[in-house]
Design a protein around this motif. Structure first.
Motif, PDB file in Angstrom:
ATOM      1  N   PRO A   2       0.848  -1.195   0.000  1.00  0.00           N
ATOM      2  CA  PRO A   2       0.000   0.000   0.000  1.00  0.00           C
ATOM      3  C   PRO A   2       0.887   1.250   0.000  1.00  0.00           C
ATOM      4  N   SER A   3       0.311   2.364  -0.415  1.00  0.00           N
ATOM      5  CA  SER A   3       1.089   3.602  -0.349  1.00  0.00           C
ATOM      6  C   SER A   3       1.316   3.953   1.113  1.00  0.00           C
ATOM      7  N   THR A   8      -1.401   3.308   8.804  1.00  0.00           N
ATOM      8  CA  THR A   8      -1.751   4.212   9.900  1.00  0.00           C
ATOM      9  C   THR A   8      -1.353   3.718  11.281  1.00  0.00           C
ATOM     10  N   GLU A   9      -0.837   2.491  11.386  1.00  0.00           N
ATOM     11  CA  GLU A   9      -0.456   1.994  12.707  1.00  0.00           C
ATOM     12  C   GLU A   9       0.857   1.231  12.643  1.00  0.00           C
ATOM     13  N   ALA A  31       5.141  -2.548   9.717  1.00  0.00           N
ATOM     14  CA  ALA A  31       4.529  -1.305   9.255  1.00  0.00           C
ATOM     15  C   ALA A  31       4.735  -0.233  10.311  1.00  0.00           C
ATOM     16  N   LEU A  32       5.016   0.971   9.850  1.00  0.00           N
ATOM     17  CA  LEU A  32       5.115   2.131  10.731  1.00  0.00           C
ATOM     18  C   LEU A  32       4.061   3.136  10.301  1.00  0.00           C
ATOM     19  N   GLY A  33       3.252   3.590  11.250  1.00  0.00           N
ATOM     20  CA  GLY A  33       2.156   4.485  10.945  1.00  0.00           C
ATOM     21  C   GLY A  33       2.555   5.940  10.816  1.00  0.00           C
ATOM     22  N   ASP A  59      12.819   3.747   9.164  1.00  0.00           N
ATOM     23  CA  ASP A  59      12.002   4.350  10.212  1.00  0.00           C
ATOM     24  C   ASP A  59      11.023   5.376   9.654  1.00  0.00           C
ATOM     25  N   GLN A  60      10.695   5.225   8.365  1.00  0.00           N
ATOM     26  CA  GLN A  60       9.732   6.106   7.703  1.00  0.00           C
ATOM     27  C   GLN A  60       8.371   5.412   7.641  1.00  0.00           C
ATOM     28  N   GLN A  61       7.319   6.179   7.537  1.00  0.00           N
ATOM     29  CA  GLN A  61       5.967   5.637   7.448  1.00  0.00           C
ATOM     30  C   GLN A  61       5.862   4.697   6.255  1.00  0.00           C
TER      31      GLN A  61
END
Length: 101
Positions: A2-3, A8-9, A31-33, A59-61
């Motif tokens: 996903p983009s 989001t979490e 995943a990082l939100g 460490d980026q979203q």
């Protein structure tokens, strides 16, 4: 994938293979939100003691995949452990894993 705006979490999506064999490559899909400046991965034994902490490269979203073989670099004994994804100033999420010789 996903983009990054759709993530989001913070969560561990998968650790594979599980059980982990010390002689094989192991990976984490997480995943990082939001963007962080310091995201760590902790290996915790069954007593709750932190055995090893490593700094993750991403460490980026968004969704990320990384090799986590370095978490086994201190040669932990076979058994049940937890791996905790811990973004800065967040308690994090833990997943149970089994380590085999």
């Amino acid at each position: 994938w996903p983009s990054e705006n759709n993530v989001t979490e913070d969560q561990i999506l998968s650790i594979y293979p599980n059980p982990i064999h010390k002689t094989h490559d192991s990976h984490i899909l997480y995943a990082l939100g939001t963007n962080y400046s310091n995201t760590t991965l902790e290996l915790i034994n069954i007593r709750g003691q932190i055995v090893k902490t490593i700094l993750l490269q991403s460490d980026q979203q968004g969704w990320h995949r990384e090799n986590i073989q370095q978490v086994l670099s201190n040669n932990p004994s076979s058994g049940i452990y937890f791996i905790r994804l811990k973004p800065e100033n967040v308690s994090g999420q833990a997943v149970k894993i089994t380590i085999l010789n």
